[in-house]
Scaffold this motif. Structure first.
Motif, PDB file in Angstrom:
ATOM      1  N   ASN A 170       8.896   6.420  -5.563  1.00  0.00           N
ATOM      2  CA  ASN A 170       7.878   6.744  -6.559  1.00  0.00           C
ATOM      3  C   ASN A 170       8.118   6.081  -7.906  1.00  0.00           C
ATOM      4  O   ASN A 170       7.357   6.317  -8.856  1.00  0.00           O
ATOM      5  N   ALA A 171       9.150   5.253  -8.015  1.00  0.00           N
ATOM      6  CA  ALA A 171       9.426   4.545  -9.268  1.00  0.00           C
ATOM      7  C   ALA A 171       8.515   3.323  -9.380  1.00  0.00           C
ATOM      8  O   ALA A 171       8.107   2.737  -8.371  1.00  0.00           O
ATOM      9  N   THR A 202       2.354   5.023   3.528  1.00  0.00           N
ATOM     10  CA  THR A 202       1.285   4.719   4.474  1.00  0.00           C
ATOM     11  C   THR A 202       1.731   5.125   5.876  1.00  0.00           C
ATOM     12  O   THR A 202       2.818   5.669   6.065  1.00  0.00           O
ATOM     13  N   ALA A 203       0.925   4.829   6.863  1.00  0.00           N
ATOM     14  CA  ALA A 203       1.173   5.305   8.218  1.00  0.00           C
ATOM     15  C   ALA A 203       2.509   4.819   8.779  1.00  0.00           C
ATOM     16  O   ALA A 203       3.160   5.516   9.555  1.00  0.00           O
ATOM     17  N   ASN A 204       2.945   3.623   8.367  1.00  0.00           N
ATOM     18  CA  ASN A 204       4.128   3.033   8.973  1.00  0.00           C
ATOM     19  C   ASN A 204       5.322   2.925   8.027  1.00  0.00           C
ATOM     20  O   ASN A 204       6.281   2.212   8.327  1.00  0.00           O
ATOM     21  N   GLY A 205       5.267   3.613   6.904  1.00  0.00           N
ATOM     22  CA  GLY A 205       6.397   3.575   5.989  1.00  0.00           C
ATOM     23  C   GLY A 205       5.961   3.760   4.549  1.00  0.00           C
ATOM     24  O   GLY A 205       4.873   4.266   4.265  1.00  0.00           O
ATOM     25  N   HIS A 206       6.813   3.328   3.641  1.00  0.00           N
ATOM     26  CA  HIS A 206       6.501   3.411   2.211  1.00  0.00           C
ATOM     27  C   HIS A 206       6.988   2.112   1.584  1.00  0.00           C
ATOM     28  O   HIS A 206       8.114   2.009   1.096  1.00  0.00           O
ATOM     29  N   GLY A 207       6.137   1.085   1.624  1.00  0.00           N
ATOM     30  CA  GLY A 207       6.520  -0.214   1.104  1.00  0.00           C
ATOM     31  C   GLY A 207       6.887  -0.161  -0.363  1.00  0.00           C
ATOM     32  O   GLY A 207       6.202   0.467  -1.173  1.00  0.00           O
ATOM     33  N   VAL A 208       7.994  -0.814  -0.735  1.00  0.00           N
ATOM     34  CA  VAL A 208       8.437  -0.949  -2.117  1.00  0.00           C
ATOM     35  C   VAL A 208       8.776  -2.432  -2.319  1.00  0.00           C
ATOM     36  O   VAL A 208       8.282  -3.287  -1.591  1.00  0.00           O
ATOM     37  N   GLY A 228       1.730  -2.445 -14.314  1.00  0.00           N
ATOM     38  CA  GLY A 228       2.606  -1.480 -13.684  1.00  0.00           C
ATOM     39  C   GLY A 228       1.964  -0.932 -12.430  1.00  0.00           C
ATOM     40  O   GLY A 228       0.737  -0.773 -12.358  1.00  0.00           O
ATOM     41  N   VAL A 229       2.781  -0.645 -11.422  1.00  0.00           N
ATOM     42  CA  VAL A 229       2.259  -0.145 -10.155  1.00  0.00           C
ATOM     43  C   VAL A 229       3.225   0.879  -9.587  1.00  0.00           C
ATOM     44  O   VAL A 229       4.443   0.765  -9.736  1.00  0.00           O
ATOM     45  N   VAL A 230       2.676   1.900  -8.936  1.00  0.00           N
ATOM     46  CA  VAL A 230       3.446   2.866  -8.154  1.00  0.00           C
ATOM     47  C   VAL A 230       2.915   2.817  -6.732  1.00  0.00           C
ATOM     48  O   VAL A 230       1.702   2.942  -6.507  1.00  0.00           O
ATOM     49  N   TRP A 231       3.812   2.610  -5.775  1.00  0.00           N
ATOM     50  CA  TRP A 231       3.412   2.401  -4.383  1.00  0.00           C
ATOM     51  C   TRP A 231       3.124   3.718  -3.672  1.00  0.00           C
ATOM     52  O   TRP A 231       3.670   4.760  -4.025  1.00  0.00           O
ATOM     53  N   ASN A 232       2.295   3.621  -2.633  1.00  0.00           N
ATOM     54  CA  ASN A 232       1.942   4.788  -1.823  1.00  0.00           C
ATOM     55  C   ASN A 232       2.570   4.702  -0.444  1.00  0.00           C
ATOM     56  O   ASN A 232       2.702   3.611   0.123  1.00  0.00           O
ATOM     57  N   MET A 271       8.093 -10.924   6.509  1.00  0.00           N
ATOM     58  CA  MET A 271       7.059 -10.519   5.566  1.00  0.00           C
ATOM     59  C   MET A 271       6.760  -9.023   5.647  1.00  0.00           C
ATOM     60  O   MET A 271       6.591  -8.457   6.726  1.00  0.00           O
ATOM     61  N   LYS A 272       6.718  -8.379   4.467  1.00  0.00           N
ATOM     62  CA  LYS A 272       6.420  -6.957   4.344  1.00  0.00           C
ATOM     63  C   LYS A 272       5.197  -6.768   3.449  1.00  0.00           C
ATOM     64  O   LYS A 272       4.804  -7.669   2.708  1.00  0.00           O
ATOM     65  N   ILE A 273       4.618  -5.569   3.506  1.00  0.00           N
ATOM     66  CA  ILE A 273       3.446  -5.255   2.694  1.00  0.00           C
ATOM     67  C   ILE A 273       3.641  -3.896   2.029  1.00  0.00           C
ATOM     68  O   ILE A 273       4.115  -2.944   2.654  1.00  0.00           O
ATOM     69  N   SER A 274       3.326  -3.831   0.738  1.00  0.00           N
ATOM     70  CA  SER A 274       3.388  -2.593  -0.044  1.00  0.00           C
ATOM     71  C   SER A 274       1.989  -2.288  -0.552  1.00  0.00           C
ATOM     72  O   SER A 274       1.277  -3.191  -0.995  1.00  0.00           O
ATOM     73  N   THR A 275       1.599  -1.015  -0.518  1.00  0.00           N
ATOM     74  CA  THR A 275       0.218  -0.600  -0.779  1.00  0.00           C
ATOM     75  C   THR A 275       0.149   0.314  -1.991  1.00  0.00           C
ATOM     76  O   THR A 275       0.996   1.193  -2.168  1.00  0.00           O
ATOM     77  N   PHE A 276      -0.904   0.112  -2.840  1.00  0.00           N
ATOM     78  CA  PHE A 276      -1.165   1.056  -3.927  1.00  0.00           C
ATOM     79  C   PHE A 276      -2.622   1.484  -3.891  1.00  0.00           C
ATOM     80  O   PHE A 276      -3.514   0.686  -3.571  1.00  0.00           O
TER      81      PHE A 276
END
Length: 533
Positions: free
Chosen positions: A403-404, A365-371, A359-363, A335-340
């Protein structure tokens, strides 16, 4: 030449004085060759949109206690055992076209060193369809072991007509590593997931047998309904199930894995994972998100959870979330988590109707860039209040293209805008009492004393000097209610309601409800919930 497998005996699986493993270490081993087209399948595999994440191919066989394996008398009964080898397989998952276990029988499946064991499968796993499937055993060999006591007079009915040959490592680190998803992904148990523990317990990885002898993964979410009766409803994406054009048998052999996650932020082998086999379709959009549909697929599981998952809440309004997360299984991984943190926006998925998707563009975060990736399809996007507002159709985000945007079919559109019949809507299933609520909080069903805060209102958009009536729909053994109505008169209240509140000034106002119980307290906050014009 007859082949046998020497089994390393660690302990009896059945709690008996002895089993086949300890009576006779030679178990008949049937070996299947690696399918010849595996390399071509890898080249063909779609990485994201249009289908699930394919990781396995079906291999057909004819295996049963009548023609394979060996029966051995043991103390108190008899044991049937069979070992299956699939050359170079990363994992094996068995599919049964006949599955009926007598009331006292017990079936286990395990790998040679018994570091992975699933079962016991008992008569409680029998389904009226007569079919079944068992979760993946990682590696290229598995052993079946069935015990039946002398007191059982009924016969085992078991026939394996195919198995999933996994040619990709989706073991979550139980084999060679954690390479099934991109290295930018963030484990759900990192700090980014601390505030989302409830939602994580609603998310599942779904193993689906589809067309062309393929097997793949998508994601899904266990969701609540207004009866708060814990019906095992799972929401996923229609394209994962071929636009709903999936056979009843394949639905009854779909496998839902819950709590498939690392125990820490660092990669670790998943433990305390639970699975449920089988479902029935209740409703779907009948498309793949590209023809003005919201791409949802809604099922009821064949059995209720015997663990304690969370039944996630939802928000069916067309109000864009200001922040939130998606929790998912990219490439079938843990399980992974992506943040906006930027608001969602209305869009479509390669269609002409620009209202069907978020539509969403992810941010980062401290431990990566969830997509998201293949396998994330069908996962929910949760708003700032922890409620499901959409289901992933697809998009352009990847670890090399963080950033897509991605597109999630709106719960708002799936609610009642895909057709007039129950099999095209979420509404009849998620609001069976016609409460007409626009939001519903999630619940735990096996923690009766735990309180969960939630409320509904008569209006959300009103004119100046109008009134709004608020009513608690919280659950659990509640001792006290603490309401806060920003911009309202009165500004606070106690008790479950209904409470009538006046709004005399224009603006957007928050509403907050805290409920207190013997074991916990819970807060439900709706940001800019009341709009006064």
């Amino acid at each position: 030449m007859r082949t046998f497998l020497l089994i390393l005996v660690l302990c009896p699986l059945f709690g008996l004085a002895q089993t086949l493993s300890s009576v006779n270490s030679e178990v008949p081993l049937l070996t299947f060759d690696k399918p010849q087209d595996i390399e071509q399948l890898i080249l063909e595999d779609d990485t994201k949109d249009g289908t699930y994440f394919r990781f396995a191919k079906m291999v057909y066989c004819d295996l049963s206690p009548k023609n394979s394996g060996v029966w051995t008398e043991v103390e108190g009964g008899k044991v049937w055992s069979l070992a299956i080898s699939a050359t170079d397989a990363k994992a094996i998952s068995l599919y049964y076209d006949k599955f009926w276990i007598p009331s006292q029988g017990r079936l286990y499946i395990y790998n040679p060193d018994k570091s992975q064991k699933i079962g016991p499968f008992t008569s409680q796993h029998n389904h009226e369809s007569g079919v079944f499937a068992a979760e993946l055993i990682y590696g290229d060999i598995l052993i079946l072991e069935y015990f039946q006591p002398h007191s059982e007079t009924a016969d085992l009915e078991l026939h394996i007509n195919r198995f999933a040959y996994a040619y990709k490592d989706v073991s979550g680190g139980q084999l060679s590593g954690y390479d099934s998803s991109g290295d930018c992904q963030v484990n759900a148990n990192c700090d980014e997931g601390n505030a989302w523990e409830n939602q994580k317990k609603s998310v599942c990885r779904i193993q689906i047998a589809g067309f062309g002898n393929s097997v793949g993964f998508c994601s899904g979410t266990l969701v609540n309904n207004t009866l708060n009766d814990c019906m095992p409803y799972v929401l996923s994406a229609d394209h994962c199930f071929y636009g709903g054009d999936i056979s009843t048998n394949n639905l009854n052999q779909s496998i839902f894995y819950f709590n498939y996650r690392s125990s820490t932020c660092n990669n670790s082998v998943p433990n305390n994972t639970y699975s449920i086999t089988g479902c029935q379709k209740l409703s779907n959009s009948g498309g793949e998100g590209s023809n003005g549909d919201s791409d949802f697929f809604f099922v009821e599981l064949n059995s209720e959870p015997d663990f304690d998952p969370f039944f996630a809440g939802w928000d069916r309004t067309n109000s864009a979330a200001s922040s939130g997360v998606s929790i998912h299984h990219p490439s079938g991984d843990i399980m992974k988590i992506s943040t906006f943190t930027n608001s969602l926006y209305s869009t479509s998925f390669s269609g002409n109707n620009n209202t069907t998707h978020w539509g969403v563009v992810w941010n980062g975060t401290a431990n990566g860039h969830g997509v998201t990736e293949g396998g994330s399809s069908g996962s929910s996007i949760f708003n700032q209040n922890g409620l499901v507002v959409g289901v992933l159709t697809g998009g352009s985000s990847f670890c090399y293209n963080t950033n897509a945007p991605d597109q999630y079919g709106k719960v708002w559109h799936a609610w009642d805008q895909m057709g007039n019949t129950n099999d095209k809507q979420l509404k009849p299933w998620l609001d069976p009492v016609n409460a007409n609520v626009t939001t519903l909080n999630g619940i735990y069903c096996n923690q009766s004393a735990q309180v969960i805060s939630a409320f509904t209102s008569s209006e959300r958009v009103v004119c100046k000097s109008s009134t709004v009536t608020f009513t608690s729909i919280s659950t659990g053994s509640i001792n006290a209610y603490e309401w806060t109505f920003n911009g309202g008169e009165p500004s606070t209240a106690s008790g479950p309601g209904p409470h009538t509140v006046s709004y005399n000034f224009t603006g957007d106002y928050d509403v907050n409800l805290v409920v207190n119980g013997d074991e916990n307290s819970d807060t439900y906050t709706q940001t800019d919930y009341i709009s006064v014009e």
